[in-house]
Design a protein around this motif. Structure first.
Motif, mmCIF file in Angstrom:
data_model
loop_
_atom_site.group_PDB
_atom_site.id
_atom_site.type_symbol
_atom_site.label_atom_id
_atom_site.label_comp_id
_atom_site.label_asym_id
_atom_site.label_seq_id
_atom_site.Cartn_x
_atom_site.Cartn_y
_atom_site.Cartn_z
ATOM 1 N N GLY A 46 0.821 -1.202 0.000
ATOM 2 C CA GLY A 46 0.000 0.000 0.000
ATOM 3 C C GLY A 46 0.861 1.260 0.000
ATOM 4 O O GLY A 46 2.085 1.211 -0.069
ATOM 5 N N THR A 47 0.203 2.399 0.085
ATOM 6 C CA THR A 47 0.907 3.682 -0.032
ATOM 7 C C THR A 47 1.481 4.182 1.285
ATOM 8 O O THR A 47 2.260 5.140 1.303
ATOM 9 N N GLY A 48 1.096 3.586 2.385
ATOM 10 C CA GLY A 48 1.608 4.017 3.685
ATOM 11 C C GLY A 48 1.625 2.863 4.652
ATOM 12 O O GLY A 48 1.153 1.758 4.346
ATOM 13 N N ASN A 49 2.189 3.110 5.837
ATOM 14 C CA ASN A 49 2.262 2.069 6.856
ATOM 15 C C ASN A 49 1.168 2.269 7.899
ATOM 16 O O ASN A 49 0.458 3.274 7.897
ATOM 17 N N HIS A 50 1.076 1.327 8.818
ATOM 18 C CA HIS A 50 -0.024 1.340 9.773
ATOM 19 C C HIS A 50 0.317 2.063 11.071
ATOM 20 O O HIS A 50 -0.479 2.050 12.010
ATOM 21 N N GLY A 51 1.484 2.667 11.139
ATOM 22 C CA GLY A 51 1.835 3.386 12.358
ATOM 23 C C GLY A 51 3.324 3.632 12.444
ATOM 24 O O GLY A 51 4.051 3.542 11.453
ATOM 25 N N VAL A 52 3.774 3.938 13.639
ATOM 26 C CA VAL A 52 5.200 4.096 13.877
ATOM 27 C C VAL A 52 5.848 2.717 13.886
ATOM 28 O O VAL A 52 5.173 1.690 13.974
#
Length: 406
Positions: free
Chosen positions: A83-89
């Protein structure tokens, strides 16, 4: 906005840059030349500006991989999978396998046990210094290191002592000024981004060892640029014991975003829990991690890119010096063309542009008074013909602006 409230009291700060630009007769033109959106050609060192195709000679993409199809495909594959981003830090659902692969290969490439990837080089420098050192410690910083290293020292609350650029003897004298019994840390850039010279690290290491100090080196402009295979300053000097803490970026020779730190595994564990820009920032995006990992692998497999950079930058420096152009102490792909005043640098940049080449001016306060310059760099994308074109443009513009005598 309420001009009589807090905003009103902020106005004088906002006006400072406008006043400075108004004080320069060429200020309006420079503003139009700053922050220009360049339409980059993915596989060539050329850009389009206002309908003109120009040779870009101020790129930071030293390895010429920003438009490499393999890097693009790796970024695309990462997005398709993660996907285009991650789920958190990173500590909370943000870590993906690409992060750990990249860290492992970075550590191996720079000859260290372990590595950690941050979201930017600035975040690395501020986070590492502010977490590792404190008010009892003293950072002895080369006068021309990157601003992020200075900012990290300020955040740490450490005492900062600045020593003359690339002068180990002056560093030794400055060691006498240290009053604290805390840690002493010598901070250098491996390659200085505005001068193109290389830290005299063997001599600096001797001074550091004499005083029991650590050495931290920023490899931002060294990775892919110096050393036989682009591994940075230790490979350049043929030693593996010169640096205690290595940091760098993933946005220059490696054409992505992010930054890295490499060292002992126990140091990386410490930084995971104490470096605030790592702990409290969103994880590096999948596309950036995928692109960086592929570019690093290409660098490992194609050291001829490094050889090309070194050969062609040496040839350009020699040509400019023979023409009477001042390139300072450059010995790398980064070549300053010293012009003097801010106005002279701007005029020279406009003349170079007129000759078909982009060479961007660096003005005060980024460089000292009367040392304004064009910051030029040779990349692996520049063919010998491109370098010849650039050299001719720099010579012609130097005559036109009286930087050198006709």
């Amino acid at each position: 906005m309420n001009a009589s409230g807090g905003w009103g009291r902020l106005e004088h700060r906002l006006d400072a840059i406008a006043r400075r630009m108004r004080s320069l007769e060429w200020g309006d033109e420079y503003r139009r030349a700053s922050f220009v959106p360049y339409d980059m050609e993915p596989d060539q060192p050329y850009v389009t500006v206002d309908g003109r195709r120009l040779l870009m000679m101020s790129s930071y993409s030293y390895l010429g991989l920003a438009g490499d199809q393999r890097v693009i495909e790796a970024a695309t594959t990462a997005v398709e999978h993660y996907g285009t981003g991650n789920h958190g830090v990173r500590a909370l659902a943000g870590t993906i396998p690409l992060h750990e692969e990249l860290e492992a290969e970075l550590a191996a490439f720079v000859g260290r046990e372990s590595a950690l990837v941050f979201t930017s080089g600035y975040a690395v420098n501020t986070g590492v210094i502010a977490s590792m050192f404190g008010p009892d410690d003293t950072l002895l910083v080369d006068k021309t290191v990157h601003a992020s290293l200075i900012d990290g020292a300020k955040l740490a609350g450490a005492t900062v002592i600045r020593w003359r650029h690339n002068d180990p003897e002056h560093l030794d004298r400055k060691m006498h000024e240290v009053q604290s019994t805390g840690l002493r840390v010598v901070v250098v850039d491996s390659v200085y981004s505005m001068d193109g010279d290389i830290a005299r690290l063997p001599e600096i290491r001797e001074v550091a060892d004499r005083w029991g100090a650590l050495v931290m080196a920023d490899e931002a402009h060294a990775l892919g640029v110096i050393g036989k295979t682009g591994r940075g300053i230790e490979e350049h000097y043929g030693r593996d014991d010169l640096v205690d803490v290595k940091v760098g970026t993933l946005s220059k020779g490696i054409p992505s975003m992010g930054g890295w730190v490499a060292g002992p595994e126990r140091l990386m564990l410490f930084l995971k829990y104490h470096a605030r820009p790592f702990l409290f920032s969103a994880a590096l995006g999948p596309a950036q991690a995928g692109a960086a990992l592929e570019a690093l692998r290409i660098l490992d497999q194609e050291p001829e890119r490094v050889t090309h950079i070194q050969r062609e930058s040496a040839r350009l420096r020699s040509t400019l010096v023979d023409a009477g152009i001042d390139v300072g102490q450059s010995e790398t792909a980064v070549i300053p063309i010293i012009c003097g005043s801010d106005g002279a640098a701007y005029d020279y940049a406009m003349a170079v542009k007129g000759a078909g080449v982009i060479g961007l001016p660096v003005l005060t306060p980024a460089v000292p008074n009367n040392l304004a310059r064009l910051r030029i760099s040779v990349t692996a994308r520049h063919s010998p013909a491109d370098v010849d074109l650039a050299a001719n443009a720099f010579r012609l513009a130097a005559y036109q602006t009286h930087l050198i005598a006709a």
